[in-house]
Enzyme design. Structure first.
Site, mmCIF file in Angstrom:
data_model
loop_
_atom_site.group_PDB
_atom_site.id
_atom_site.type_symbol
_atom_site.label_atom_id
_atom_site.label_comp_id
_atom_site.label_asym_id
_atom_site.label_seq_id
_atom_site.Cartn_x
_atom_site.Cartn_y
_atom_site.Cartn_z
ATOM 1 N N HIS A 1 69.952 10.185 65.192
ATOM 2 C CA HIS A 1 70.103 10.584 63.785
ATOM 3 C C HIS A 1 68.799 11.219 63.328
ATOM 4 O O HIS A 1 67.931 11.532 64.145
ATOM 5 C CB HIS A 1 70.490 9.384 62.911
ATOM 6 C CG HIS A 1 69.530 8.233 63.006
ATOM 7 N ND1 HIS A 1 68.505 8.045 62.120
ATOM 8 C CD2 HIS A 1 69.445 7.221 63.897
ATOM 9 C CE1 HIS A 1 67.816 6.959 62.443
ATOM 10 N NE2 HIS A 1 68.355 6.442 63.532
ATOM 11 N N HIS B 1 69.738 14.099 52.761
ATOM 12 C CA HIS B 1 69.047 12.825 52.593
ATOM 13 C C HIS B 1 68.373 12.864 51.213
ATOM 14 O O HIS B 1 67.573 13.765 50.945
ATOM 15 C CB HIS B 1 67.971 12.640 53.661
ATOM 16 C CG HIS B 1 68.495 12.579 55.064
ATOM 17 N ND1 HIS B 1 68.871 13.709 55.770
ATOM 18 C CD2 HIS B 1 68.702 11.513 55.883
ATOM 19 C CE1 HIS B 1 69.275 13.337 56.974
ATOM 20 N NE2 HIS B 1 69.195 12.021 57.074
#
Length: 331
Positions: A174, A9
């Site tokens: 997630h 990320h």
């Protein structure tokens, strides 16, 4: 030379690759794939597919920041059919990448490299002063007996499941759910309530594997979840429920499930939907379902992560109505 894909990320993967290059020099068959704030699952998947295609080997190790996050979930989907030559490691840090660079000189097998890297990755987490290191307590646990099925009609606790969170999220399990929401609500079980996912072996397996440490994840069809909610044998369970759509929430409510609040995290945009916020898009069916949830006395908390302030749900519904009406006027 074994291929290495770093995925994260944000820019973490790029930064670690740069740091490792400063220490170990330029390396072939290595790519950093980043999931940026404006991107979604298909974007990181595409980047990883392009990285695989650029390598001159079919032996690949994925090193990913977070177990259960979007990069991990997409890599898990890609690895299907390649488990004999590919491997996924999470907890991306600099020592593990340096070890991987070194291990490639003596091995052309991804699984061998992954095994070596695991040891270094764990040993790379140290503390000064050393007194901060936790004591390792070794206990002699008595062997446990395998318990049989709990007899029907047995009441455990008060006989009711405690729903610590019921969330509508197109992406289901997630990174935000596996970390922020799980830590803030402390469930002992994550339950994805979905007929479509229950029928999809790949998606079901990915979700079960993506559960954070100490928490089990299950995928349950909607009617089965309604049955379970009324079974006193599940009393005392702390459950975090995940729904793909507001329509599925309506079905469990109509089936008798007692939900006081629903968290609206995201509804993905698709043809026929209007954008209401950065995370939520609606069509007439979504709007009707969310209004039904509200009219059934269930409050709707609109937040992506626990630290966010809750958005005004009524204003969202009004905006959706106005935007959908405009589309209707043009037809």
């Amino acid at each position: 030379m074994v291929g290495i894909i770093l995925a994260s990320h944000g820019e973490l993967a790029t930064g670690i690759l740069q740091s490792a290059t400063m220490i170990f020099g330029e390396q072939a068959n290595v790519k950093a794939c980043t999931l940026m704030p404006s991107e979604g699952p298909e974007d990181i998947k595409r980047k990883m597919e392009e990285a695989v295609a650029s390598f001159d080997t079919d032996e690949i190790v994925f090193m990913i920041d977070l177990w259960g996050g979007t990069p991990f979930n997409q890599a898990s989907a890609l690895i299907e059919g390649h488990q004999d030559k590919w491997a996924i490691l999470t907890g991306l840090n600099l020592p593990m990448l340096i070890e991987a660079f070194a291990a490639r000189f003596s091995s052309e097998v991804a699984h061998e490299i992954a095994s070596k890297v695991l040891v270094t990755a764990r040993e790379g987490v140290k503390a000064l002063p050393e007194e901060l290191e936790p004591e390792v307590v070794v206990s002699e646990a008595a062997p446990t007996q395998k318990q049989g099925a709990i007899p029907e009609g047995t009441v455990i606790g008060d006989g009711k499941i405690k729903y610590v969170l019921a969330r509508i999220d197109t992406r289901l399990l997630h990174g935000q759910v596996a970390t922020a929401w799980t830590k803030s609500t402390n469930p002992d079980r994550i339950i994805v309530v979905s007929d479509s996912v229950a029928k999809d072996d790949l998606r079901r397996n990915m979700i079960e594997q993506a559960a954070p440490p100490g928490v089990k994840a299950n995928v349950v069809p909607i009617n089965k979840m309604i049955e379970v909610s009324k079974d006193p044998r599940f009393g005392g369970m702390r459950a975090l429920l995940l729904f793909e759509t507001p329509q599925d929430v309506v079905r469990v409510l109509e089936g008798g499930m007692d939900l006081k609040e629903v968290n609206l995290g995201s509804i993905a945009h698709s043809t026929g939907k209007v954008v209401v916020t950065r995370a939520v898009a609606m069509d007439n069916s979504d709007l009707e379902a969310l209004e039904t949830i509200k009219n059934m006395g269930v409050s709707v908390d609109v937040r992506k992560v626990p630290a966010d302030s809750s958005e005004n749900f009524d204003n969202m519904l009004k905006k959706a109505k106005d935007e959908l009406a405009k589309i209707g006027d043009k037809k």
